[in-house]
Motif scaffolding. Structure first.
Motif, PDB file in Angstrom:
ATOM      1  N   ALA A  38      -5.186  11.033  -3.792  1.00  0.00           N
ATOM      2  CA  ALA A  38      -6.044  10.657  -4.920  1.00  0.00           C
ATOM      3  C   ALA A  38      -6.448   9.188  -4.825  1.00  0.00           C
ATOM      4  CB  ALA A  38      -5.322  10.920  -6.230  1.00  0.00           C
ATOM      5  N   THR A  39      -5.564   8.361  -4.307  1.00  0.00           N
ATOM      6  CA  THR A  39      -5.836   6.929  -4.201  1.00  0.00           C
ATOM      7  C   THR A  39      -6.754   6.612  -3.023  1.00  0.00           C
ATOM      8  OG1 THR A  39      -3.685   6.441  -5.161  1.00  0.00           O
ATOM      9  CG2 THR A  39      -4.757   4.659  -3.967  1.00  0.00           C
ATOM     10  N   TYR A  40      -6.520   7.267  -1.874  1.00  0.00           N
ATOM     11  CA  TYR A  40      -7.250   6.942  -0.656  1.00  0.00           C
ATOM     12  C   TYR A  40      -8.253   8.022  -0.234  1.00  0.00           C
ATOM     13  CZ  TYR A  40      -3.725   3.335  -0.390  1.00  0.00           C
ATOM     14  OH  TYR A  40      -2.924   2.261  -0.671  1.00  0.00           O
ATOM     15  N   PRO A  89       0.835  -1.200   0.000  1.00  0.00           N
ATOM     16  CA  PRO A  89       0.000   0.000   0.000  1.00  0.00           C
ATOM     17  C   PRO A  89       0.879   1.263   0.000  1.00  0.00           C
ATOM     18  CG  PRO A  89      -0.045  -1.045   2.149  1.00  0.00           C
ATOM     19  CD  PRO A  89       0.725  -1.951   1.241  1.00  0.00           C
ATOM     20  N   LEU A  90       0.370   2.312  -0.587  1.00  0.00           N
ATOM     21  CA  LEU A  90       1.073   3.597  -0.632  1.00  0.00           C
ATOM     22  C   LEU A  90       0.931   4.278   0.726  1.00  0.00           C
ATOM     23  CD1 LEU A  90       2.573   5.557  -2.515  1.00  0.00           C
ATOM     24  CD2 LEU A  90       0.354   6.497  -3.149  1.00  0.00           C
ATOM     25  N   SER A 148       1.064   7.211   3.606  1.00  0.00           N
ATOM     26  CA  SER A 148       0.770   8.646   3.651  1.00  0.00           C
ATOM     27  C   SER A 148       2.077   9.427   3.768  1.00  0.00           C
ATOM     28  CB  SER A 148      -0.126   8.959   4.845  1.00  0.00           C
ATOM     29  OG  SER A 148      -0.287  10.351   4.982  1.00  0.00           O
ATOM     30  N   LEU A 191      -0.590  11.714  -4.966  1.00  0.00           N
ATOM     31  CA  LEU A 191      -1.082  10.405  -5.385  1.00  0.00           C
ATOM     32  C   LEU A 191      -1.743   9.642  -4.238  1.00  0.00           C
ATOM     33  CD1 LEU A 191      -1.385   8.352  -7.652  1.00  0.00           C
ATOM     34  CD2 LEU A 191       0.884   7.475  -7.046  1.00  0.00           C
ATOM     35  N   HIS A 192      -1.179   9.726  -3.037  1.00  0.00           N
ATOM     36  CA  HIS A 192      -1.788   9.040  -1.888  1.00  0.00           C
ATOM     37  C   HIS A 192      -3.201   9.553  -1.656  1.00  0.00           C
ATOM     38  CE1 HIS A 192      -2.796   8.444   2.373  1.00  0.00           C
ATOM     39  NE2 HIS A 192      -2.195   7.277   2.207  1.00  0.00           N
TER      40      HIS A 192
END
Length: 90
Positions: A83-85, A3-4, A6, A80-81
């Motif tokens: 936008a993803t979560y 997982p990416l 934070s 990106l984090h």
């Protein structure tokens, strides 16, 4: 796939005669950073990455009609984090 994590981005702003200097610091990998505000003008950088421990200063160059006090209160930093979560720094 991992997982990416934070990036935990800290943001500080300082006004000057030409606009607003936005200082960004992160303690993790921050990918595809972009800055937004409701005020008219532009940022001198966008779409960049930051490594853990990195600091970067981005200037907001205001149009004549911009309210510089509102630049800092309406500032949104996207990455990106987020936008993803579904979480963005403010």
């Amino acid at each position: 796939l991992l997982p990416l994590a934070s990036p935990d981005i800290s943001i500080s702003c300082q006004r000057d005669d030409a606009g607003v200097m936005v200082t960004l610091k992160t303690n993790g990998l921050a990918l595809h950073l972009s800055l937004e505000t409701d005020e008219p003008g532009r940022f001198d950088a966008g779409g960049f990455d930051m490594l853990a421990g990195e600091m970067r200063v981005v200037r907001f160059i205001a149009d004549d009609a911009a309210n510089l006090d509102k630049v800092t209160t309406s500032l949104i930093v996207r990455d990106l984090h987020g936008a993803t979560y579904g979480v963005n720094s403010k």
